[in-house]
Design a protein around this motif. Structure first.
Motif, PDB file in Angstrom:
ATOM      1  N   SER A  97       0.841  -1.190   0.000  1.00  0.00           N
ATOM      2  CA  SER A  97       0.000   0.000   0.000  1.00  0.00           C
ATOM      3  C   SER A  97       0.878   1.242   0.000  1.00  0.00           C
TER       4      SER A  97
ATOM      5  N   VAL B 285       0.937   5.183   0.824  1.00  0.00           N
ATOM      6  CA  VAL B 285       0.202   6.141   1.649  1.00  0.00           C
ATOM      7  C   VAL B 285       1.013   7.417   1.791  1.00  0.00           C
TER       8      VAL B 285
ATOM      9  N   LYS C 191       1.273  10.214  -4.599  1.00  0.00           N
ATOM     10  CA  LYS C 191       0.932   8.792  -4.579  1.00  0.00           C
ATOM     11  C   LYS C 191       0.319   8.332  -5.899  1.00  0.00           C
TER      12      LYS C 191
ATOM     13  N   SER D  97      -1.659  -0.767  -4.039  1.00  0.00           N
ATOM     14  CA  SER D  97      -2.831   0.096  -3.879  1.00  0.00           C
ATOM     15  C   SER D  97      -2.430   1.424  -3.264  1.00  0.00           C
TER      16      SER D  97
ATOM     17  N   LEU E 152      -4.052   4.127  -0.914  1.00  0.00           N
ATOM     18  CA  LEU E 152      -5.171   4.174   0.012  1.00  0.00           C
ATOM     19  C   LEU E 152      -5.075   5.383   0.927  1.00  0.00           C
TER      20      LEU E 152
ATOM     21  N   LEU F 252      -5.907   4.561   6.351  1.00  0.00           N
ATOM     22  CA  LEU F 252      -4.630   4.087   6.882  1.00  0.00           C
ATOM     23  C   LEU F 252      -4.761   2.766   7.630  1.00  0.00           C
TER      24      LEU F 252
ATOM     25  N   ALA G 113      -4.819   0.212   5.042  1.00  0.00           N
ATOM     26  CA  ALA G 113      -3.496   0.126   4.416  1.00  0.00           C
ATOM     27  C   ALA G 113      -2.530  -0.659   5.288  1.00  0.00           C
TER      28      ALA G 113
ATOM     29  N   ALA H  90      -1.839  -4.445   4.806  1.00  0.00           N
ATOM     30  CA  ALA H  90      -1.032  -4.930   3.692  1.00  0.00           C
ATOM     31  C   ALA H  90       0.229  -5.606   4.215  1.00  0.00           C
TER      32      ALA H  90
ATOM     33  N   LEU I  22       4.340  -1.258   3.338  1.00  0.00           N
ATOM     34  CA  LEU I  22       3.868   0.105   3.219  1.00  0.00           C
ATOM     35  C   LEU I  22       4.951   0.953   2.565  1.00  0.00           C
TER      36      LEU I  22
ATOM     37  N   CYS J 133       4.482  -3.687   7.209  1.00  0.00           N
ATOM     38  CA  CYS J 133       3.448  -2.983   7.950  1.00  0.00           C
ATOM     39  C   CYS J 133       3.512  -3.261   9.453  1.00  0.00           C
TER      40      CYS J 133
END
Length: 256
Positions: free
Chosen positions: A35, A37, A44, A195, A197, A200, A203, A206, A209, A223
């Motif tokens: 993800s 972020v 992003k 992705s 996102l 949070l 996210a 996942a 990150l 993550c």
């Protein structure tokens, strides 16, 4: 060592006269959910478009361990599927026909859809719980229903790599959870998902990150790592707090 799904080197991209991405290096492994972020304006979506080849950029992007330019046109579209923000399709198309568009990379020019195409579309519509309104035009669907049909279109490609920009737009919390479970199933079956996102806490479910700020990657890590949590809190000016609740990492507002 894991094979790279996407490897980006020195990616720079501009919107208008302003450089938005400033020399990004990124290596995303196969069979993982990553993800992206960061705060508004971090770059992003621009990065995701550059990785997909939808935005002119400097630097190189390789796909599935192959050099830049190895996959072109329809061949690339069979290996990499895209779901963007605020995507539109002709409102008079039925949900089924929209999902069927995801099979175009697999079809010879002007050939009718095959049995495999129809099977892939049914599987995708059922996976997104959109099968029941397959004959309804997009104009008759709510925002959340449309989003699930567009997700089905991306799934119908059956690509190894899926890039999704704000895939949870217009989805209510139960269907956000459905999306999360779907992504986990894709990764379990060897697919790679990347992705962008804003949510949070989702996210953080996942595998990895990628944290961005001002057009740069400030952190890339697992993550569950404490360093990732600290980097996430810092990029949002320490106005959030990452905390484990019932075995899951969540982003909570820091009120004092």
């Amino acid at each position: 060592m894991n094979q790279s799904a996407i490897c980006a080197q020195a990616i720079r991209a501009s919107l208008g006269n302003a450089e938005v991405l400033h020399g990004i290096d990124l290596d995303l492994p196969v069979g993982r959910w990553t993800s992206i972020v960061g705060p508004n304006g971090a770059g992003k979506s621009t990065l995701l478009k550059a990785l997909a080849g939808l935005l002119p950029h400097d630097g190189d992007v390789s796909l599935l361990g192959c050099p830049p330019g190895h996959f072109r046109g329809r061949q690339k579209a069979r290996h990499l599927a895209w779901l963007g923000q605020n995507e539109s399709s002709a409102d008079d198309l039925t949900a089924y026909d929209v999902a069927l568009l995801g099979r175009l990379p697999h079809q010879p020019w002007l050939a009718p859809p095959s049995a495999a195409d129809h099977a892939a579309v049914e599987q995708a519509l059922r996976a997104t719980q959109a099968w029941d309104w397959r004959e309804r035009p997009l104009s008759h669907l709510s925002g959340g229903e449309r989003q699930r049909v567009l997700l089905a279109r991306a799934l119908a490609v059956q690509a190894e790599v899926l890039l999704m920009d704000e895939p949870l737009a217009n989805l209510d919390p139960p269907h956000q959870v459905d999306w999360l479970l779907l992504v986990r199933e894709l990764v379990k079956n060897g697919k790679t998902v990347v992705s962008v996102l804003h949510e949070l806490s989702l996210a953080l479910q996942a595998d990895e990150l990628v944290i961005m700020a001002a057009g740069r990657v400030t952190h890339h890590g697992a993550c569950a790592d404490a360093a990732t949590h600290r980097a996430l809190e810092q990029v949002f000016d320490n106005r959030i707090h990452i905390q484990q609740v019932a075995g899951q990492w969540l982003s909570l507002p820091k009120l004092s």
